[in-house]
Design a protein around this motif. Sequence first.
Motif, PDB file in Angstrom:
ATOM      1  N   GLY A   3       0.667  -1.207  -0.273  1.00  0.00           N
ATOM      2  CA  GLY A   3       0.002  -0.139   0.028  1.00  0.00           C
ATOM      3  C   GLY A   3       0.777   1.210   0.131  1.00  0.00           C
ATOM      4  N   TYR A   4       0.307   2.284   0.616  1.00  0.00           N
ATOM      5  CA  TYR A   4       0.825   3.621   0.614  1.00  0.00           C
ATOM      6  C   TYR A   4       1.236   4.130   1.988  1.00  0.00           C
ATOM      7  N   ARG A   5       2.370   4.694   2.426  1.00  0.00           N
ATOM      8  CA  ARG A   5       2.664   5.218   3.633  1.00  0.00           C
ATOM      9  C   ARG A   5       3.242   6.521   3.753  1.00  0.00           C
ATOM     10  N   LEU A   6       2.932   6.959   4.858  1.00  0.00           N
ATOM     11  CA  LEU A   6       3.179   8.574   5.246  1.00  0.00           C
ATOM     12  C   LEU A   6       3.676   8.607   6.454  1.00  0.00           C
ATOM     13  N   VAL A   7       5.012   9.124   6.860  1.00  0.00           N
ATOM     14  CA  VAL A   7       5.498   9.324   7.985  1.00  0.00           C
ATOM     15  C   VAL A   7       6.054  10.894   8.174  1.00  0.00           C
TER      16      VAL A   7
END
Length: 333
Positions: free
Chosen positions: A303-307
Amino acid sequence: MGRVLSNIFVCISFCLACCAGARAQDRDFIRVVVDPSYRTQYFHAAASGSPGLPEDYALARHTARSPRLDTCPGTCPLPVNAGIRKVHPPVVQPGYVSCMPRMPIERPCILPRRQWGQTELEAQIFYARLSGRLGRNHSFLPGVTVEADFNQDMRVPDHAWVQEYSARCQFRPHWGVMYSIMIVRELDLTYQRVGLIYDAVSTCNAKLSIFSAWLYNDQKLTYVHNPICGSTRRVVVDRTRHMAQAGVELQRCIKTLCNGATISCDNRVGLGFLDNTFNLDVQAGFRFNVPLGGQRWGYVRGGYRLVEFSEHRRDLKLDTHLEGGFGELGIIF
């Protein structure tokens, strides 16, 4: 006279005993209720010449010479056999068409999950877009902010492969512990979490979990720049943050295949705070689970991740941003 009365009493007693014995014998028989419509339909099929019909059918009689059964209109005569026949269900042979339509059986969608006492291990590869800014107020010119970009000024690569390892253990039916660590070598950054997970909603095809964790973040950057009149200055930024994080995880089953494999969605959101820093960690993805037997599962997730880490300071501010797609391998055992 007394002898006559005694003989009469003996005869009456003998008759009563015979009646009681006959009534007891009646209770040994099985009462069979015959459905005439079923028998009619069966012999209609026999008259039409359907191949492979069994010789016996599920119809029992007390007597072989029952006029009610032998004279049923529109049927073939029954074979005359003495005694009681054994009851056998009709066997469906090839070519025999059943009158009851078959209903399609749909497999229920069941979400794989950690059971009490099980452990879940995950290894994630995160192809992240690295960005951020370093800013501070100039010591000689108050109110003037000098900012440096990670990519343009500090020569940090635009993209990097980031690895994260996680472990979860279910020590109660609705409670579990979690641990994860992420290391970004290009930014000299460590992102580590330890916490508790509570399964607030847990059904056959969905699960909603709430987690709270202690967040440890360590980051060190070195920046060489030329602030005024050609002089060169080396700035070292070292951050060690101790924060708290809270969030939710939502898993929902989408489809269970015939071999037991399951497709599900897996979304996670975490919010970190304290130590003058705000943290945001969002993961949106899908998971493909494969049964390994004995309540064990292996899965692939993507999937897609944001940190993101954003500081709220006046003297020196360090903001870090990681964003991109990820792939993950996991096992529940």
